[in-house]
Design an enzyme around this catalytic site. Structure first.
Site, PDB file in Angstrom:
ATOM      1  CB  CYS A 118       8.911 -11.171  -6.202  1.00 19.79           C
ATOM      2  SG  CYS A 118      10.609 -11.805  -6.203  1.00 19.79           S
ATOM      3  CB  CYS A 228       9.264 -14.568  -4.089  1.00 19.81           C
ATOM      4  SG  CYS A 228       8.191 -16.013  -4.073  1.00 19.81           S
TER       5      CYS A 228
END
Length: 234
Positions: A118, A228
Site C-alpha cells: 500500500c 492503507c
C-alpha cells in the site's frame, strides 16, 4: 495551519459544500487538490467541482491493480465533464524491487507486507500529488469506519503537513447514492454488486448483508483497522 482549520470549521459551518469549495479555491489559488478513487463519494465531489468550474485540481492514484470497472468510470467521468484528471503512479524502482523480492501477492502473507505494498502503490504517489498544495479535499465519510468517526470537516493532517477538507463527513451512504442518482453522475457499476468500498482488485470483495462497511477491504485481515496509510488514524 492548525489554527486555520479551527477557523474554517467555525466560520464556514453555515455554508453549503459548493460555497466551501469555492471559498477554499479562492483563498488558496492553485493549491487545492482533490484525490479521487471514483467511488460514490468521490464522484459526488467531482461533480461539485467540475459542474461549478472550481479551481481545484482533481487527481487519482493509479496503483496498477485497479478493477476494469474502475477504469470504465474513470473514462466515463472524463467524457461527461470534459475536464482533466491527473493520474499518479507508483515509483518504478520500488515497485520492481518489491516484485523481485516478494512476488506479486506478498500482501496476502502478512500485515507488514500488505502495508508495504500500500505504501509503494498509494502513499508514495499521494505524497507527490499533495506536494505544493495547501488544502486536500477527500471523499471520507465519518460513518465509513470507527477510525473515521471522530474526524472533523476541516482538520490538519500532520503527516502530510496539509489541511484536509472532508465535505461529506456527515453524509450517509444513502444520501450519497441519492445524489449520484438524482444528478446522473457516472459511478462504478461494482457498487451495484455489493462493493461499497472499492480499492485494488486483489484486495477488495463485495460485502454481505449486515457486514461492516470496510469488511470488503483486505478481507483476510482481522483487527488491522482496514486502512492503507493514505489517511492518518488519530
Amino acid at each position: 495551519m492548525q489554527q486555520l482549520t479551527e477557523k474554517y470549521n467555525i466560520e464556514l459551518s453555515e455554508k453549503t459544500i459548493v460555497e466551501k469549495l469555492q471559498f477554499i479555491a479562492e483563498q488558496h489559488p492553485g493549491k487545492v487538490v482533490f484525490t479521487s478513487s471514483f467511488g460514490y463519494e468521490d464522484q459526488v465531489i467531482t461533480d461539485y467541482i467540475f459542474k461549478n468550474d472550481l479551481d481545484i485540481k482533481v487527481v487519482t492514484l493509479d496503483t496498477g491493480r485497479l478493477f476494469p470497472e474502475t477504469y470504465k468510470v474513470y473514462l466515463s467521468t472524463l467524457e461527461r465533464y470534459k475536464k482533466n484528471i491527473k493520474a499518479y503512479f507508483p515509483p518504478t524502482k520500488e515497485m520492481e524491487e518489491l516484485l523481485d523480492k516478494k512476488g506479486p501477492f506478498s500482501f496476502y502473507e502478512s500485515l507488514e507486507n500488505r502495508k508495504e505494498c500500500c505504501f509503494i502503490r498509494k502513499v508514495i504517489p499521494l505524497k507527490r500529488a499533495l506536494e505544493g498544495n495547501e488544502i486536500w479535499v477527500t471523499g471520507l465519510r465519518a460513518s465509513q469506519s470507527n477510525n473515521r468517526s471522530e474526524m472533523q470537516e476541516f482538520e490538519f493532517d500532520g503527516g502530510n503537513a496539509i489541511i484536509k477538507y472532508n465535505p461529506l463527513k456527515d453524509w450517509s451512504l444513502e444520501e450519497t447514492i441519492e445524489y449520484v442518482k438524482a444528478n446522473n453522475v457516472p459511478y462504478n457499476i461494482l457498487h451495484d454488486k455489493g462493493f461499497v468500498s472499492i480499492g485494488c482488485q486483489p484486495c477488495t470483495r463485495a460485502i454481505q448483508p449486515g457486514e461492516d462497511f470496510r469488511a470488503g477491504r483486505w478481507w483476510w485481515e482481522q483487527g488491522s483497522g482496514k486502512e492503507c496509510g493514505l489517511h492518518e488514524v488519530k
